[in-house]
Design an enzyme around this catalytic site. Structure first.
Site, PDB file in Angstrom:
ATOM      1  N   ARG A 122     -71.351 -73.216  86.737  1.00 24.67           N
ATOM      2  CA  ARG A 122     -71.456 -74.682  86.694  1.00 24.67           C
ATOM      3  C   ARG A 122     -70.316 -75.358  85.923  1.00 24.67           C
ATOM      4  NH1 ARG A 122     -76.955 -73.344  85.745  1.00 24.67           N
ATOM      5  NH2 ARG A 122     -78.118 -73.419  87.692  1.00 24.67           N
ATOM      6  N   LYS A 144     -58.229 -83.403  91.340  1.00 25.75           N
ATOM      7  CA  LYS A 144     -58.793 -83.207  92.678  1.00 25.75           C
ATOM      8  C   LYS A 144     -58.696 -81.727  93.013  1.00 25.75           C
ATOM      9  CE  LYS A 144     -58.274 -87.522  95.201  1.00 25.75           C
ATOM     10  NZ  LYS A 144     -57.612 -88.195  96.334  1.00 25.75           N
ATOM     11  N   GLU A 186     -43.817 -86.264  98.219  1.00 22.96           N
ATOM     12  CA  GLU A 186     -44.749 -86.911  97.286  1.00 22.96           C
ATOM     13  C   GLU A 186     -43.983 -87.713  96.232  1.00 22.96           C
ATOM     14  OE1 GLU A 186     -47.858 -86.891  98.035  1.00 22.96           O
ATOM     15  OE2 GLU A 186     -48.480 -84.967  98.873  1.00 22.96           O
ATOM     16  N   LYS A 228     -48.563 -91.035  88.327  1.00 22.46           N
ATOM     17  CA  LYS A 228     -49.853 -90.470  88.743  1.00 22.46           C
ATOM     18  C   LYS A 228     -50.858 -90.545  87.586  1.00 22.46           C
ATOM     19  CE  LYS A 228     -52.543 -87.294  91.210  1.00 22.46           C
ATOM     20  NZ  LYS A 228     -52.696 -86.267  92.196  1.00 22.46           N
ATOM     21  N   GLU A 238     -61.388 -92.290  92.500  1.00 19.77           N
ATOM     22  CA  GLU A 238     -60.899 -92.931  93.727  1.00 19.77           C
ATOM     23  C   GLU A 238     -61.866 -93.975  94.286  1.00 19.77           C
ATOM     24  OE1 GLU A 238     -58.467 -90.417  96.297  1.00 19.77           O
ATOM     25  OE2 GLU A 238     -59.262 -91.500  97.991  1.00 19.77           O
ATOM     26  N   ARG A 242     -56.646 -95.461  93.143  1.00 17.68           N
ATOM     27  CA  ARG A 242     -56.217 -94.072  93.368  1.00 17.68           C
ATOM     28  C   ARG A 242     -55.978 -93.770  94.845  1.00 17.68           C
ATOM     29  NH1 ARG A 242     -58.036 -88.389  90.536  1.00 17.68           N
ATOM     30  NH2 ARG A 242     -56.623 -87.134  91.776  1.00 17.68           N
ATOM     31  N   ASN A 246     -52.651 -91.855  98.553  1.00 15.19           N
ATOM     32  CA  ASN A 246     -52.766 -91.232  99.868  1.00 15.19           C
ATOM     33  C   ASN A 246     -51.900 -91.904 100.923  1.00 15.19           C
ATOM     34  OD1 ASN A 246     -54.531 -88.947  99.755  1.00 15.19           O
ATOM     35  ND2 ASN A 246     -56.114 -90.381  99.113  1.00 15.19           N
ATOM     36  N   HIS A 249     -51.115 -90.056 104.112  1.00 14.91           N
ATOM     37  CA  HIS A 249     -51.941 -88.843 104.186  1.00 14.91           C
ATOM     38  C   HIS A 249     -52.954 -88.877 105.326  1.00 14.91           C
ATOM     39  CE1 HIS A 249     -50.032 -88.072 100.400  1.00 14.91           C
ATOM     40  NE2 HIS A 249     -50.739 -86.997 100.130  1.00 14.91           N
ATOM     41  N   HIS A 253     -52.708 -85.761 107.300  1.00 13.81           N
ATOM     42  CA  HIS A 253     -53.797 -84.777 107.379  1.00 13.81           C
ATOM     43  C   HIS A 253     -54.170 -84.506 108.832  1.00 13.81           C
ATOM     44  CE1 HIS A 253     -55.388 -85.384 102.983  1.00 13.81           C
ATOM     45  NE2 HIS A 253     -54.357 -84.574 103.041  1.00 13.81           N
ATOM     46  N   HIS A 266     -47.732 -79.254 103.870  1.00 16.53           N
ATOM     47  CA  HIS A 266     -48.407 -80.510 103.513  1.00 16.53           C
ATOM     48  C   HIS A 266     -47.387 -81.639 103.330  1.00 16.53           C
ATOM     49  CE1 HIS A 266     -51.307 -83.206 101.660  1.00 16.53           C
ATOM     50  NE2 HIS A 266     -50.471 -83.373 100.656  1.00 16.53           N
TER      51      HIS A 266
HETATM   52  P1  NAD Z   1     -48.340 -73.876  98.274  1.00 17.31           P
HETATM   53  O1  NAD Z   1     -49.248 -73.778  97.156  1.00 17.31           O
HETATM   54  O2  NAD Z   1     -48.721 -73.231  99.560  1.00 17.31           O
HETATM   55  O3  NAD Z   1     -46.919 -73.315  97.824  1.00 17.31           O
HETATM   56  C1  NAD Z   1     -45.874 -73.264  98.765  1.00 17.31           C
HETATM   57  C2  NAD Z   1     -45.266 -71.843  98.869  1.00 17.31           C
HETATM   58  O4  NAD Z   1     -44.397 -71.645  97.766  1.00 17.31           O
HETATM   59  C3  NAD Z   1     -46.279 -70.736  98.823  1.00 17.31           C
HETATM   60  O5  NAD Z   1     -45.847 -69.699  99.656  1.00 17.31           O
HETATM   61  C4  NAD Z   1     -46.218 -70.317  97.362  1.00 17.31           C
HETATM   62  O6  NAD Z   1     -46.678 -69.019  97.146  1.00 17.31           O
HETATM   63  C5  NAD Z   1     -44.772 -70.429  97.085  1.00 17.31           C
HETATM   64  N1  NAD Z   1     -44.373 -70.643  95.715  1.00 17.31           N
HETATM   65  C6  NAD Z   1     -45.045 -71.323  94.765  1.00 17.31           C
HETATM   66  N2  NAD Z   1     -44.280 -71.440  93.676  1.00 17.31           N
HETATM   67  C7  NAD Z   1     -43.129 -70.790  93.917  1.00 17.31           C
HETATM   68  C8  NAD Z   1     -41.948 -70.585  93.184  1.00 17.31           C
HETATM   69  N3  NAD Z   1     -41.768 -71.117  91.974  1.00 17.31           N
HETATM   70  N4  NAD Z   1     -40.963 -69.848  93.745  1.00 17.31           N
HETATM   71  C9  NAD Z   1     -41.114 -69.346  94.995  1.00 17.31           C
HETATM   72  N5  NAD Z   1     -42.190 -69.542  95.760  1.00 17.31           N
HETATM   73  C10 NAD Z   1     -43.185 -70.279  95.225  1.00 17.31           C
HETATM   74  O7  NAD Z   1     -48.013 -75.396  98.657  1.00 17.31           O
HETATM   75  P2  NAD Z   1     -47.798 -76.706  97.771  1.00 17.31           P
HETATM   76  O8  NAD Z   1     -46.887 -77.548  98.564  1.00 17.31           O
HETATM   77  O9  NAD Z   1     -47.470 -76.398  96.377  1.00 17.31           O
HETATM   78  O10 NAD Z   1     -49.247 -77.371  97.763  1.00 17.31           O
HETATM   79  C11 NAD Z   1     -49.847 -77.800  98.958  1.00 17.31           C
HETATM   80  C12 NAD Z   1     -51.333 -77.909  98.712  1.00 17.31           C
HETATM   81  O11 NAD Z   1     -51.583 -78.867  97.704  1.00 17.31           O
HETATM   82  C13 NAD Z   1     -52.118 -78.353  99.931  1.00 17.31           C
HETATM   83  O12 NAD Z   1     -53.231 -77.536 100.081  1.00 17.31           O
HETATM   84  C14 NAD Z   1     -52.531 -79.773  99.596  1.00 17.31           C
HETATM   85  O13 NAD Z   1     -53.736 -80.137 100.206  1.00 17.31           O
HETATM   86  C15 NAD Z   1     -52.655 -79.711  98.114  1.00 17.31           C
HETATM   87  N6  NAD Z   1     -52.498 -80.989  97.441  1.00 17.31           N
HETATM   88  C16 NAD Z   1     -53.456 -81.333  96.550  1.00 17.31           C
HETATM   89  C17 NAD Z   1     -53.335 -82.513  95.849  1.00 17.31           C
HETATM   90  C18 NAD Z   1     -54.343 -82.859  94.801  1.00 17.31           C
HETATM   91  O14 NAD Z   1     -54.330 -83.974  94.289  1.00 17.31           O
HETATM   92  N7  NAD Z   1     -55.185 -81.930  94.419  1.00 17.31           N
HETATM   93  C19 NAD Z   1     -52.227 -83.340  96.050  1.00 17.31           C
HETATM   94  C20 NAD Z   1     -51.264 -82.946  96.977  1.00 17.31           C
HETATM   95  C21 NAD Z   1     -51.414 -81.759  97.656  1.00 17.31           C
HETATM   96  N1  GLY Z   2     -53.042 -86.545  95.727  1.00 17.62           N
HETATM   97  C1  GLY Z   2     -53.859 -87.692  95.771  1.00 17.62           C
HETATM   98  C2  GLY Z   2     -54.694 -87.843  94.548  1.00 17.62           C
HETATM   99  O1  GLY Z   2     -54.590 -87.086  93.621  1.00 17.62           O
HETATM  100  O2  GLY Z   2     -55.481 -88.741  94.484  1.00 17.62           O
END
Ligand code: NAD
Ligand code: GLY
Length: 375
Positions: A122, A144, A186, A228, A238, A242, A246, A249, A253, A266
């Site tokens: 939890r 998030k 972003e 942010k 949100e 907030r 997006n 997005h 998406h 992404h």
């Molecule tokens: P990812 O986590 O898939 O990383 C991209 C690639 O880079 C992967 O293959 C990873 O293993 C590799 N990698 C990571 N760090 C590295 C480094 N320093 N050197 C070499 N390779 C490295 O993708 P991302 O773009 O970081 O994140 C995308 C995800 O984030 C999506 O799932 C998206 O929905 C999510 N997201 C969430 C929020 C939020 O607010 N929570 C906001 C934006 C995106």
């Molecule tokens: N990435 C959008 C948010 O954090 O609200």
């Protein structure tokens, strides 16, 4: 401030406030222990990031003899099944409610480990250690957390804040160029929605960023995190402002889901989606054609796609957009620009305007930009 020093920003959320440490050697210099309450630490990472940074992090946390969980890499693994792998190992290791999870990786790891932390017994503590540009400027901040569902991106999740975010800008040196560009989508977003001066700075410094100039990268990360943090502090769950984070997005998406998770990064989907949002803002008369084109030109300069996939009809977009988390009472609310540097969330647009946005000739818009910049 010298590049060697650490910058500390705060996400101000009363008793859930936490620091974001940003620096060139923040793995070595951040006060990890201040954010670890119990004796158990589990580092969760993936097969790509583990060989690069796991040893360094383990060294910093040696006093806790951390357990490691190494997951398969990729957006297609942001699933229940992978989450279950984390829970299996936490339970097998008898981790208790005071365990601290360390999410070492990009946004996929950060989102999934954050959700695991929200659910395990939890709720247990976790620290975000984002290693991609995208995760450093966006996903690690704000709480998030989620996994994907086959019917929709990030549809299963929780708002759950970390204890700290530790950003070591050195990690960008190993990031593939395509992933760095995805993160820039972003970064550009922040300029578009909240800071016209930062947008102009990005126009002037895109080449320095792509060359991984340390000062430029650090400034872009700091400015993005500051924007942010301010927005999250104002609207953690949100209910209002907030949602402006997006921008692009809802369209993006739809692209990610239709193409299959991982086919488009992404950030790539967000870039093409943001161009659609710029076009719609232009069609509504909120921004000029010249401002729309500056946006398109900046995405092109960041080596990002600005044309949605050819195989997606307006009907396909609408089908996915109907599942967007911003839908209220069956109405698709969209993030658009009120002006350059200011976003709005609105359902006040005609079906014709949306249709025109979905069927605009983005190939022609992109070609015009490429021609005018002499590419
Ligand atoms: P990812 O986590 O898939 O990383 C991209 C690639 O880079 C992967 O293959 C990873 O293993 C590799 N990698 C990571 N760090 C590295 C480094 N320093 N050197 C070499 N390779 C490295 O993708 P991302 O773009 O970081 O994140 C995308 C995800 O984030 C999506 O799932 C998206 O929905 C999510 N997201 C969430 C929020 C939020 O607010 N929570 C906001 C934006 C995106
Ligand atoms: N990435 C959008 C948010 O954090 O609200």
């Amino acid at each position: 401030m010298s590049l060697a020093s650490i910058k500390t920003l705060t996400v101000d959320l009363a008793e859930r406030s936490y620091p974001i440490y940003i620096g060139q050697e923040s793995y070595q210099t951040s006060p990890w222990a201040e954010h670890i309450k119990g004796k158990q630490v589990v580092i969760v990472t993936n097969t790509t990031v583990a060989p690069l940074y796991l040893a360094t992090i383990k060294q910093q946390l040696a006093a806790y003899q951390p357990l490691e969980i190494i997951l398969p890499d990729g957006e297609s693994f942001k699933t229940w099944e992978t989450l279950q792998l984390i829970f299996d190992q936490l339970l097998q290791a008898h981790c208790d409610r005071k365990v601290t999870l360390v999410a070492l990786g990009g946004g996929v790891i950060g989102d999934m480990v954050g959700f695991a932390a929200a659910c395990y017994q939890r709720g247990v503590n976790f620290i975000q250690v984002p290693t991609t540009l995208l995760s450093q400027v966006d996903s690690s901040v704000g709480g998030k957390t989620a996994i994907n569902h086959p019917l929709g991106k990030n549809m299963i999740g929780a708002f759950y804040q970390p204890q700290a975010v530790i950003i070591d800008t050195h990690s960008l040196s190993t990031l593939p160029a395509k992933e760095f560009s995805a993160g820039l989508a972003e970064v550009i977003k922040y300029g578009l929605i909240a800071d016209a001066d930062f947008f102009a700075w990005l126009e002037n410094n895109m080449q320095a960023l792509l060359a991984l100039d340390a000062a430029a990268c650090r400034y872009a990360i700091e400015r993005s995190c500051a924007i942010k943090a301010r927005i999250v502090a104002a609207d953690e769950r949100e209910n209002g402002v907030r949602a402006t984070l997006n921008l692009g997005h809802t369209f993006g998406h739809a692209i990610e889901t239709e193409q299959g998770y991982g086919a488009w990064l992404h950030g790539e989907a967000v870039a093409a989606g943001t161009v659609m949002a710029l076009q719609m803002s232009y069609l509504l008369g909120n921004i000029s054609a010249a401002q729309r084109d500056r946006g398109i030109a900046l995405f092109i300069a960041a080596r990002l796609p600005v044309v949605p996939p050819q195989n997606m009809s307006a009907a396909t977009f609408l089908q996915h957009m109907a599942l967007d988390k911003k839908v209220q009472d069956g109405q698709i609310r969209l993030v658009l620009l009120a002006e350059l540097g200011q976003a709005i969330v609105t359902a006040e647009y005609s079906a014709e305007c949306l249709q025109q946005t979905l069927t605009s000739d983005y190939q022609a818009l992109a070609a015009a930009m490429q021609q005018s910049s002499g590419r």
